[in-house]
Design an enzyme around this catalytic site. Structure first.
Site, PDB file in Angstrom:
ATOM      1  N   GLU A 166      37.033  31.651  41.164  1.00  0.00           N
ATOM      2  CA  GLU A 166      36.750  31.428  42.577  1.00  0.00           C
ATOM      3  C   GLU A 166      36.076  30.092  42.879  1.00  0.00           C
ATOM      4  OE1 GLU A 166      34.838  34.843  44.262  1.00  0.00           O
ATOM      5  OE2 GLU A 166      36.580  36.091  43.871  1.00  0.00           O
ATOM      6  N   GLU A 353      40.871  40.273  40.177  1.00  0.00           N
ATOM      7  CA  GLU A 353      39.823  41.114  40.783  1.00  0.00           C
ATOM      8  C   GLU A 353      40.363  41.771  42.046  1.00  0.00           C
ATOM      9  OE1 GLU A 353      36.055  39.208  41.705  1.00  0.00           O
ATOM     10  OE2 GLU A 353      36.103  38.124  39.803  1.00  0.00           O
TER      11      GLU A 353
HETATM   12  C1  PNW Z   1      33.701  37.718  43.869  1.00  0.00           C
HETATM   13  N1  PNW Z   1      32.241  35.775  49.949  1.00  0.00           N
HETATM   14  O1  PNW Z   1      32.666  37.171  44.619  1.00  0.00           O
HETATM   15  C2  PNW Z   1      33.290  37.412  42.444  1.00  0.00           C
HETATM   16  O2  PNW Z   1      34.276  36.880  41.612  1.00  0.00           O
HETATM   17  C3  PNW Z   1      32.547  38.508  41.785  1.00  0.00           C
HETATM   18  O3  PNW Z   1      31.660  37.954  40.851  1.00  0.00           O
HETATM   19  C4  PNW Z   1      31.867  39.369  42.827  1.00  0.00           C
HETATM   20  O4  PNW Z   1      31.004  40.315  42.283  1.00  0.00           O
HETATM   21  C5  PNW Z   1      32.972  40.017  43.635  1.00  0.00           C
HETATM   22  O5  PNW Z   1      33.847  39.048  44.200  1.00  0.00           O
HETATM   23  C6  PNW Z   1      32.476  40.915  44.758  1.00  0.00           C
HETATM   24  O6  PNW Z   1      31.782  40.168  45.714  1.00  0.00           O
HETATM   25  C7  PNW Z   1      32.655  36.858  45.961  1.00  0.00           C
HETATM   26  O7  PNW Z   1      31.101  35.856  50.494  1.00  0.00           O
HETATM   27  C8  PNW Z   1      31.396  36.844  46.569  1.00  0.00           C
HETATM   28  O8  PNW Z   1      33.234  35.397  50.603  1.00  0.00           O
HETATM   29  C9  PNW Z   1      31.274  36.493  47.884  1.00  0.00           C
HETATM   30  C10 PNW Z   1      32.400  36.129  48.608  1.00  0.00           C
HETATM   31  C11 PNW Z   1      33.655  36.128  48.012  1.00  0.00           C
HETATM   32  C12 PNW Z   1      33.762  36.508  46.676  1.00  0.00           C
END
Ligand code: PNW
Length: 448
Positions: A166, A353
């Site tokens: 990401e 994911e």
């Molecule tokens: C992803 N947002 O994180 C990550 O790859 C993981 O580590 C995380 O635990 C999972 O998704 C769930 O959140 C994100 O705010 C965290 O847009 C925040 C965002 C997007 C992805």
């Protein structure tokens, strides 16, 4: 009653990331990361939670891998913590850090579980941040060296690498929105970071090839889907910008060597643009073997002058939301997958994911009844199957997450796991969704 069925060789997996599960933050020579710093900065992480202990997987991995074997997954996606391998990011290699991951991978291989390794899931060594972090191009070289150390050490053992998890989060969310480490709010900085992450990705891919590594290497962008509220061109364009910020900005340069024009123009109008040096775009577009796709949410959006970075607003359709407040929007996953296929052709895709935050706890009967997670997984997997049926080469699916863990700025308050973790006792309790997923993994199909 209908059956949702997957190809025989479909890869079923589950995912975690180093900082979110390992704990043992000072053990065996691990250096500090930007998330150690960020979580110690008052007001940044919910209730001041940090990764000092997390799920203590650093110590409990033998039992956790055994649990994975029980779940029946064919592959486990995890990340390596750069600060365990090169504690200051650029200096000496820490053999004890390497040893931990060798032990973990040996354990996985013992049960026939294929490791998929992410090189960077956000835990940049703090020492490198002190020298400018991803804004400093020297970090690119340090990353490629770190990647080389991993490739050489795990040659023949790990055959499956993702460079970056990401990159949108480590660039824009971390340096423009400021919600993640290091927590800045500067668009030009975020655009620089995004660019340097992509160059570092390309550098690692080149290194992988030049070392003659077997196996596959790819990258894992996060995706969302914003569907236009009306057929007005301004709504379509606004949604294209908002979704494109996550997917197009990263996938297009990797696949074609060019940034998307519409976003380049847009950022320029906001006073920001990537600082591209000679050779960068060629490096960024080094051929990859697969694309990882992380998908959680999306929605309906439209044009609104002056709103946010993109003159874009989401429309609250009164849809269900998961406990973290994200729209439940399974069709968005199908839209993302078919969009990638239409734009970039037959690159193999893995859903690296997908999963949901539902905070159900342990009931009096000792179980975790997370019916809502089962519904979420069923509906999203159905969209994956639909995409496969329409010709998108989706080869596998990793549920986020194997177990509840440190959910970044939300600390331990948000739970995504198939396995419940009691953070006082480190007791693991497989949830109802675990039992459901176990059956799907075993059979390759489920009923709806
Ligand atoms: C992803 N947002 O994180 C990550 O790859 C993981 O580590 C995380 O635990 C999972 O998704 C769930 O959140 C994100 O705010 C965290 O847009 C925040 C965002 C997007 C992805």
């Amino acid at each position: 009653m209908a059956i949702v069925q997957f190809p025989k060789d479909f890869v079923w997996g589950a995912a975690t990331a180093s900082f979110q599960v390992e704990g043992a933050y000072q053990e065996d020579g691990r250096g500090m990361s930007i998330w150690d710093t960020f979580s110690r900065t008052p007001g940044k992480v919910y209730q001041g939670d940090n990764g000092d202990v997390a799920c203590d997987m650093y110590h409990l991995y033998p039992q956790d891998v055994k649990q994975m074997a029980d779940l029946g997954i064919k592959s486990y996606r995890f990340s390596i913590a750069w600060p365990r391998i090169i504690p200051d990011g650029s200096g000496e290699v820490n053999e004890k850090g390497l040893a931990f991951y060798h032990n973990l991978v040996d354990e996985l291989l013992k049960y026939g579980i294929e490791p998929m390794c992410t090189l960077y899931h956000w835990d940049l060594p703090q020492a490198l941040q002190d020298q400018g972090g991803w804004d400093n191009r020297a970090t690119i070289d340090h990353f490629v060296r770190y990647a080389e150390v991993i490739f050489e050490s795990f040659r023949g053992k790990i055959n499956w690498f993702a460079t970056f998890n990401e990159p949108w989060c480590s660039s824009f969310l971390s340096n423009y929105i400021g919600a993640h480490a290091p927590g800045y709010t500067d668009l030009q900085l975020a655009v620089n970071v995004a660019h340097n992450l992509l160059v570092a990705h390309g550098g690692a891919v080149q290194k992988f090839r030049s070392l003659g590594m077997e196996g596959q290497i790819g990258i894992v962008p996060n995706t969302e889907w914003q569907e236009p509220y009306s057929s007005k061109q301004e709504d379509i364009d606004a949604c294209f910008r908002a979704s494109g910020w996550l997917n197009d900005w990263f996938i297009r340069p990797v696949m074609t060597g060019k940034y998307p024009e519409h976003l380049l123009t847009w950022f320029k109008s906001k006073g920001a643009q990537p600082r591209i040096e000679a050779g960068d775009m060629e490096l960024i577009s080094s051929k990859i073997d697969f694309l990882g796709v992380n998908y959680y949410t999306g929605g309906i959006g439209r044009y609104k002058e002056g709103e946010g970075l993109f003159d874009f607003e989401t429309v609250d359709m009164g849809w269900q939301k998961t406990d973290i407040g994200w729209n439940y929007y399974p069709q968005g996953l199908y839209n993302v997958l078919t969009w990638i296929h239409k734009e970039f052709g037959d690159i193999p895709i893995y859903i690296t994911e997908n999963g949901a935050c539902y905070n159900d706890g342990v009931s009096e009967d000792g179980k975790v009844h997370d019916e809502r997670r089962i519904t979420y997984l069923k509906s999203h997997l159905a969209q994956v199957e639909r995409a496969i049926a329409s010709g998108v080469p989706v080869k596998g699916y990793y549920c986020w997450s194997l177990m509840d863990n440190f959910e970044w700025a939300y600390g331990y308050s948000m739970r995504f796991g198939l396995i419940h973790v009691d953070y006082d006792t480190q007791k693991r309790t497989p949830k109802d969704s675990y039992k459901w997923y176990k059956k799907v993994v075993q059979l390759g199909w489920y009923e709806v």
